[in-house]
Design a protein around this motif. Structure first.
Motif, PDB file in Angstrom:
ATOM      1  N   ASN A 204       9.709   6.025  -9.022  1.00  0.00           N
ATOM      2  CA  ASN A 204       8.898   7.231  -8.813  1.00  0.00           C
ATOM      3  C   ASN A 204       7.813   6.953  -7.760  1.00  0.00           C
ATOM      4  O   ASN A 204       7.524   5.791  -7.445  1.00  0.00           O
ATOM      5  CB  ASN A 204       8.296   7.711 -10.146  1.00  0.00           C
ATOM      6  N   PRO A 205       7.190   8.009  -7.218  1.00  0.00           N
ATOM      7  CA  PRO A 205       6.233   7.845  -6.108  1.00  0.00           C
ATOM      8  C   PRO A 205       5.051   6.945  -6.466  1.00  0.00           C
ATOM      9  O   PRO A 205       4.555   6.204  -5.615  1.00  0.00           O
ATOM     10  CB  PRO A 205       5.748   9.279  -5.839  1.00  0.00           C
ATOM     11  N   LYS A 206       4.624   6.973  -7.760  1.00  0.00           N
ATOM     12  CA  LYS A 206       3.470   6.158  -8.145  1.00  0.00           C
ATOM     13  C   LYS A 206       3.797   4.655  -8.020  1.00  0.00           C
ATOM     14  O   LYS A 206       3.035   3.870  -7.443  1.00  0.00           O
ATOM     15  CB  LYS A 206       3.101   6.487  -9.606  1.00  0.00           C
ATOM     16  N   VAL A 207       4.957   4.284  -8.552  1.00  0.00           N
ATOM     17  CA  VAL A 207       5.373   2.880  -8.468  1.00  0.00           C
ATOM     18  C   VAL A 207       5.602   2.508  -7.005  1.00  0.00           C
ATOM     19  O   VAL A 207       5.234   1.406  -6.548  1.00  0.00           O
ATOM     20  CB  VAL A 207       6.674   2.633  -9.290  1.00  0.00           C
ATOM     21  N   LYS A 208       6.172   3.443  -6.257  1.00  0.00           N
ATOM     22  CA  LYS A 208       6.474   3.165  -4.843  1.00  0.00           C
ATOM     23  C   LYS A 208       5.179   2.849  -4.079  1.00  0.00           C
ATOM     24  O   LYS A 208       5.103   1.882  -3.316  1.00  0.00           O
ATOM     25  CB  LYS A 208       7.192   4.363  -4.215  1.00  0.00           C
ATOM     26  N   GLU A 209       4.165   3.655  -4.331  1.00  0.00           N
ATOM     27  CA  GLU A 209       2.858   3.452  -3.676  1.00  0.00           C
ATOM     28  C   GLU A 209       2.277   2.087  -4.075  1.00  0.00           C
ATOM     29  O   GLU A 209       1.738   1.350  -3.250  1.00  0.00           O
ATOM     30  CB  GLU A 209       1.925   4.615  -4.088  1.00  0.00           C
ATOM     31  N   MET A 210       2.420   1.744  -5.365  1.00  0.00           N
ATOM     32  CA  MET A 210       1.902   0.463  -5.863  1.00  0.00           C
ATOM     33  C   MET A 210       2.598  -0.719  -5.171  1.00  0.00           C
ATOM     34  O   MET A 210       1.956  -1.680  -4.765  1.00  0.00           O
ATOM     35  CB  MET A 210       2.178   0.388  -7.370  1.00  0.00           C
ATOM     36  N   VAL A 211       3.928  -0.589  -5.049  1.00  0.00           N
ATOM     37  CA  VAL A 211       4.699  -1.661  -4.411  1.00  0.00           C
ATOM     38  C   VAL A 211       4.259  -1.810  -2.950  1.00  0.00           C
ATOM     39  O   VAL A 211       4.000  -2.922  -2.470  1.00  0.00           O
ATOM     40  CB  VAL A 211       6.228  -1.384  -4.492  1.00  0.00           C
ATOM     41  N   ALA A 212       4.119  -0.701  -2.249  1.00  0.00           N
ATOM     42  CA  ALA A 212       3.710  -0.757  -0.835  1.00  0.00           C
ATOM     43  C   ALA A 212       2.343  -1.427  -0.715  1.00  0.00           C
ATOM     44  O   ALA A 212       2.124  -2.278   0.150  1.00  0.00           O
ATOM     45  CB  ALA A 212       3.680   0.649  -0.242  1.00  0.00           C
ATOM     46  N   ARG A 213       1.427  -1.066  -1.596  1.00  0.00           N
ATOM     47  CA  ARG A 213       0.061  -1.608  -1.521  1.00  0.00           C
ATOM     48  C   ARG A 213       0.003  -3.091  -1.907  1.00  0.00           C
ATOM     49  O   ARG A 213      -0.973  -3.763  -1.620  1.00  0.00           O
ATOM     50  CB  ARG A 213      -0.881  -0.783  -2.403  1.00  0.00           C
ATOM     51  N   SER A 214       1.055  -3.576  -2.578  1.00  0.00           N
ATOM     52  CA  SER A 214       1.068  -5.000  -2.953  1.00  0.00           C
ATOM     53  C   SER A 214       1.391  -5.902  -1.750  1.00  0.00           C
ATOM     54  O   SER A 214       1.271  -7.110  -1.817  1.00  0.00           O
ATOM     55  CB  SER A 214       2.093  -5.257  -4.063  1.00  0.00           C
ATOM     56  N   ARG A 215       1.817  -5.321  -0.657  1.00  0.00           N
ATOM     57  CA  ARG A 215       2.173  -6.088   0.548  1.00  0.00           C
ATOM     58  C   ARG A 215       0.954  -6.217   1.474  1.00  0.00           C
ATOM     59  O   ARG A 215       0.208  -5.242   1.638  1.00  0.00           O
ATOM     60  CB  ARG A 215       3.300  -5.385   1.343  1.00  0.00           C
ATOM     61  N   ALA A 216       0.817  -7.359   2.119  1.00  0.00           N
ATOM     62  CA  ALA A 216      -0.293  -7.529   3.075  1.00  0.00           C
ATOM     63  C   ALA A 216      -0.219  -6.462   4.169  1.00  0.00           C
ATOM     64  O   ALA A 216      -1.249  -5.952   4.616  1.00  0.00           O
ATOM     65  CB  ALA A 216      -0.240  -8.923   3.688  1.00  0.00           C
ATOM     66  N   LEU A 217       1.005  -6.110   4.575  1.00  0.00           N
ATOM     67  CA  LEU A 217       1.163  -5.094   5.622  1.00  0.00           C
ATOM     68  C   LEU A 217       1.053  -3.673   5.068  1.00  0.00           C
ATOM     69  O   LEU A 217       1.077  -2.701   5.823  1.00  0.00           O
ATOM     70  CB  LEU A 217       2.495  -5.280   6.354  1.00  0.00           C
ATOM     71  N   GLY A 218       0.993  -3.548   3.737  1.00  0.00           N
ATOM     72  CA  GLY A 218       0.735  -2.249   3.105  1.00  0.00           C
ATOM     73  C   GLY A 218       1.878  -1.258   3.198  1.00  0.00           C
ATOM     74  O   GLY A 218       1.663  -0.043   3.088  1.00  0.00           O
TER      75      GLY A 218
END
Ligand code: NAP
Length: 258
Positions: A204-218
């Motif tokens: 879902n979009p919430k998890v997707k956003e969390m995963v993206a933010r966990s990366r140094a490149l965001g």
């Protein structure tokens, strides 16, 4: 002077070449003059990618394979030899997973995931190495693992374990076949936005956003950001690289506050 980064003329087998990362790998290799054999179970995906590559002027053949079956892996390599006369590169890109906690995971579920991700890499590598050794040509095998194989995964246990096995197998095969001029390397992708991974890993979009933010490149990676390092590892520019693990995950570093 020959471009050391070229893959022109290198006959390349891409498992799982009908979708996602594998499709991108097949297209990027073919676009640079590598004859490509794509292989997986779903013929309709393979046909689409083959036709698109040919339409763009590349050389592509396809063959159905279930990598859990050693004989089918032998046939896949034989098909590359039949179509293109030899093999230079194998990219073990196939993969599959289920998301289940251990207590709900059946023996069959465990075996299916380990069978595809780990047995499949072993069978395909063995078939390709036999051909490379017979050709006396050397060659390059590239295994697509996962950061789940480095860090583990609490929801995709067999996947993480099998992908860890792929990293280990990479080092063992590099040692076993180095004297034959066969380089064996591994890429561990982080989150790459594909239709295959999305429903399981960021449903879902919430998890997707969390995963993206966990990366140094965001952000998520793009499929070609795995294909490009494959081009490098397959080329002469990587002639002294074997047994290596290249983590391509957008950076696992803590991010500075914005
Ligand atoms: P995908 O589109 O689902 O690709 C997986 C491919 O594997 C499919 O083309 C599938 O084709 C093939 N495959 C599955 N079981 C097979 C079998 N038994 N025999 C032959 N082929 C089989 O997902 P993707 O994201 O592009 O994944 C590609 C690779 O990257 C996988 O190894 C995956 O584990 C790895 N990876 C992906 C991510 C990510 O975030 N996307 C992250 C880390 C690692 P058929 O169904 O036609 O057989």
């Amino acid at each position: 002077m020959k471009n050391p980064f070229s893959v022109e003329g290198k006959v390349t087998i891409v498992t799982g070449g009908g979708t996602g990362i594998g499709e991108s790998i097949a297209k990027e290799f073919a676009a640079r003059g590598a004859p490509v054999l794509i292989a997986s179970r779903k013929v309709e995906n393979l046909e689409r990618v083959r036709d698109e590559i040919r339409h763009a002027g590349g050389k592509c053949e396809m063959t159905p394979v279930d990598v859990r079956d050693a004989e089918q892996c032998d046939k896949m390599v034989a098909e590359a030899v039949k179509q293109f006369g030899r093999v230079d590169v194998l990219i073990n890109n196939h993969g599959a997973s289920i998301t289940t906690p251990t207590l709900n995971l059946s023996p069959n579920g465990w075996r299916a995931v380990v069978g595809i991700n780990l047995d499949g890499v072993f069978f395909c590598s063995k078939s390709a190495a036999r051909q490379l050794i017979e050709q006396k040509s050397g060659g390059s095998i590239i295994n697509i693992s996962s950061t789940a194989g480095v860090h583990g995964s609490p929801t995709m246990l067999p996947y993480g374990a099998a992908k860890a096995g792929v990293i280990n197998l990479t080092v063992s095969h590099a040692g076993e076949w180095g004297s034959k001029g066969i380089r064996v390397n591994c890429i561990a992708p982080g989150p790459i936005d594909t239709e295959g991974a999305a429903p399981r890993v960021w449903p879902n979009p919430k998890v997707k956003e969390m995963v993206a933010r966990s990366r140094a490149l965001g952000r998520f990676g793009r499929v070609e950001e795995i294909a490009f390092p494959c081009l490098f590892l397959a080329s002469e520019a990587a002639s002294y690289i074997t047994g290596a693990l290249l983590i391509v995950d957008g950076g696992d570093a803590p991010r500075a506050a914005e």
